[in-house]
Design an enzyme around this catalytic site. Structure first.
Site, mmCIF file in Angstrom:
data_model
loop_
_atom_site.group_PDB
_atom_site.id
_atom_site.type_symbol
_atom_site.label_atom_id
_atom_site.label_comp_id
_atom_site.label_asym_id
_atom_site.label_seq_id
_atom_site.Cartn_x
_atom_site.Cartn_y
_atom_site.Cartn_z
ATOM 1 N N GLU A 14 -38.042 62.405 -42.474
ATOM 2 C CA GLU A 14 -36.819 61.702 -42.907
ATOM 3 C C GLU A 14 -36.881 61.365 -44.397
ATOM 4 O O GLU A 14 -37.907 60.916 -44.903
ATOM 5 C CB GLU A 14 -36.669 60.413 -42.086
ATOM 6 N N THR A 45 -30.882 59.882 -44.550
ATOM 7 C CA THR A 45 -30.208 58.644 -44.138
ATOM 8 C C THR A 45 -28.824 58.491 -44.798
ATOM 9 O O THR A 45 -28.483 59.209 -45.748
ATOM 10 C CB THR A 45 -31.057 57.396 -44.460
ATOM 11 N N ALA A 48 -25.023 52.269 -44.935
ATOM 12 C CA ALA A 48 -23.964 51.652 -44.133
ATOM 13 C C ALA A 48 -22.730 51.418 -45.005
ATOM 14 O O ALA A 48 -22.835 51.127 -46.190
ATOM 15 C CB ALA A 48 -24.462 50.338 -43.555
ATOM 16 N N HIS A 74 -27.721 61.675 -41.227
ATOM 17 C CA HIS A 74 -27.454 60.470 -40.455
ATOM 18 C C HIS A 74 -26.018 60.061 -40.746
ATOM 19 O O HIS A 74 -25.501 60.296 -41.842
ATOM 20 C CB HIS A 74 -28.361 59.323 -40.899
ATOM 21 N N GLY A 105 -26.029 51.121 -38.204
ATOM 22 C CA GLY A 105 -26.245 50.716 -39.593
ATOM 23 C C GLY A 105 -26.283 49.205 -39.717
ATOM 24 O O GLY A 105 -26.007 48.472 -38.758
ATOM 25 N N ASP A 106 -26.689 48.758 -40.889
ATOM 26 C CA ASP A 106 -26.748 47.315 -41.180
ATOM 27 C C ASP A 106 -26.047 47.095 -42.505
ATOM 28 O O ASP A 106 -26.439 47.705 -43.503
ATOM 29 C CB ASP A 106 -28.211 46.858 -41.355
ATOM 30 N N TYR A 142 -35.795 51.264 -29.834
ATOM 31 C CA TYR A 142 -36.695 50.233 -30.367
ATOM 32 C C TYR A 142 -37.758 49.811 -29.349
ATOM 33 O O TYR A 142 -37.521 48.907 -28.537
ATOM 34 C CB TYR A 142 -35.846 49.017 -30.797
ATOM 35 N N HIS A 146 -34.748 45.690 -30.622
ATOM 36 C CA HIS A 146 -33.963 45.471 -31.838
ATOM 37 C C HIS A 146 -33.953 43.977 -32.160
ATOM 38 O O HIS A 146 -33.834 43.151 -31.246
ATOM 39 C CB HIS A 146 -32.532 46.005 -31.610
ATOM 40 N N LYS A 162 -25.901 54.517 -25.079
ATOM 41 C CA LYS A 162 -25.831 55.605 -26.069
ATOM 42 C C LYS A 162 -26.137 56.944 -25.399
ATOM 43 O O LYS A 162 -25.554 57.962 -25.746
ATOM 44 C CB LYS A 162 -26.833 55.346 -27.203
ATOM 45 N N GLN A 209 -44.274 46.841 -49.685
ATOM 46 C CA GLN A 209 -43.035 47.466 -49.213
ATOM 47 C C GLN A 209 -42.984 47.449 -47.673
ATOM 48 O O GLN A 209 -41.953 47.135 -47.080
ATOM 49 C CB GLN A 209 -43.019 48.903 -49.722
ATOM 50 N N PHE A 213 -40.069 45.702 -45.411
ATOM 51 C CA PHE A 213 -39.278 46.482 -44.445
ATOM 52 C C PHE A 213 -39.440 45.918 -43.034
ATOM 53 O O PHE A 213 -38.488 45.835 -42.275
ATOM 54 C CB PHE A 213 -39.754 47.936 -44.409
ATOM 55 N N HIS A 263 -41.561 61.822 -35.800
ATOM 56 C CA HIS A 263 -40.548 61.785 -36.857
ATOM 57 C C HIS A 263 -41.131 60.883 -37.948
ATOM 58 O O HIS A 263 -41.364 59.697 -37.707
ATOM 59 C CB HIS A 263 -39.241 61.196 -36.300
#
Ligand code: FAD
Length: 283
Positions: A14, A45, A48, A74, A105-106, A142, A146, A162, A209, A213, A263
């Site tokens: 990705e 990606t 959003a 995406h 998305g966020d 998740y 989530h 989904k 980082q 995240f 992935h």
């Protein structure tokens, strides 16, 4: 790993769309290196609200031209009008893409969602309604649940929505606790969810980082890993060495226990993926 076993795995990398010309150039270098590892696909990606709409498109076009390997854009629905999403989806179909990663998305805090699609299952429904079975649709899931989920059970039910809406396979949020993934697979199986669930892997290369995240996305960094990462202080090379070692062990554990692929969240860099591929003999 023998060739037969390697061939049955679904391996992907990705990227995020670069924001500057220098970052563009760097990503090209990364793609040139990672294409040699012969992944099944690359994914890119989507900001959003459509913030990277054009750049995501340009990047998947470029990947496909450069490598001839499948590139999956995406698409995230929050903050975008359904008419805009429909246009984005049809545009990908028109340009010969047949693989999408569909997400909610966020939106950054303070920005209200303007779209009417509130969850990823609605985006999967929209894609199926507009384009039938044209796309192979990946969705997110998740193993550690989530961060906004009311309960583990509801999150699993929402994942099932989904799948029922037409998702073909799923990629997980990253995690460092393999048991969470295995337990998640068991729960999915008992709910009748039969699609492949590929673990998403975030190689540990940059402690600060990673901590940032993980706070945002709710992924847990086990205490013993965090403690060691901080013990290295500013010794970035040791952080990286330890982090890659942990990542390779995780991937080994996942594949040995039958995970259908990997992935890798590459952060647009090649080194960690190359190290994992070499250690696991995936090339
Ligand atoms: P959803 O499936 O909609 O779930 C979000 C929350 O809502 C969960 O708590 C769920 O339990 C709940 N929920 C779901 N459906 C319903 C429903 N019908 N009714 C009530 N509650 C529901 N973000 C981006 O902006 N761009 C990207 O390109 C991107 N790529 C990603 C790739 C992967 C592999 C992963 C794991 C994440 C990615 N993300 C991306 C981040 C993702 O958008 C966030 O994790 C987001 O918070 C949730 O997205 P989702 O698609 O899982 O949402």
């Amino acid at each position: 790993m023998n060739r037969l076993a390697r061939n049955s795995l679904k391996l992907s990398f990705e990227f995020f769309p670069p924001r500057t010309e220098a970052a563009d150039e760097k990503l090209r270098g990364t793609i040139e290196r990672l294409r040699l590892l012969r992944p099944d696909f690359f994914s890119v990606t989507y900001g959003a609200g459509g913030s990277t709409r054009d750049k995501t498109f340009e990047t998947v076009m470029e990947i496909r031209e450069m490598t001839g390997i499948d590139a999956a854009p995406h698409v995230s629905c929050v903050g975008s009008a359904p008419a805009d999403l429909t246009e984005v989806i049809h545009n990908y179909k028109k340009h010969g893409f047949d693989h999408l990663v569909a997400l909610r998305g966020d939106l950054p805090s303070g920005i209200a969602g303007g779209g009417t699609l509130r969850h990823a299952n609605e985006l999967v429904e929209l894609i199926r309604r507009e384009t039938g079975e044209h796309f192979h649709i990946e969705v997110a899931c998740y193993p550690e649940f989530h961060p906004q989920a009311h309960s583990a059970e509801q999150d699993l039910e929402n994942f099932r929505r989904k799948v029922e809406a037409g998702a073909d396979s799923a990629i997980t949020q990253y995690f460092y606790n393999a048991d969470a993934y295995f337990r998640f697979l068991e729960s999915c199986s008992s709910l009748g969810i039969g699609i492949p669930i590929v673990p998403g892997v975030m190689p540990i290369t940059n402690r600060d980082q990673l901590v940032r995240f993980s706070e945002m996305c709710g992924a847990e960094i086990p205490r013993w890993i965090l403690k060691r990462l901080y013990d290295f202080g500013d010794d970035l090379e040791s952080i990286r060495g330890f982090g890659i070692d942990i990542t390779i062990r995780l991937c080994t554990q996942l594949l040995d226990a039958g995970a259908p692929g990997l992935h890798i969240y590459t952060m647009n860099k090649a080194e960690a993926s190359e190290a994992i591929w070499a250690a696991l003999d995936l090339s």
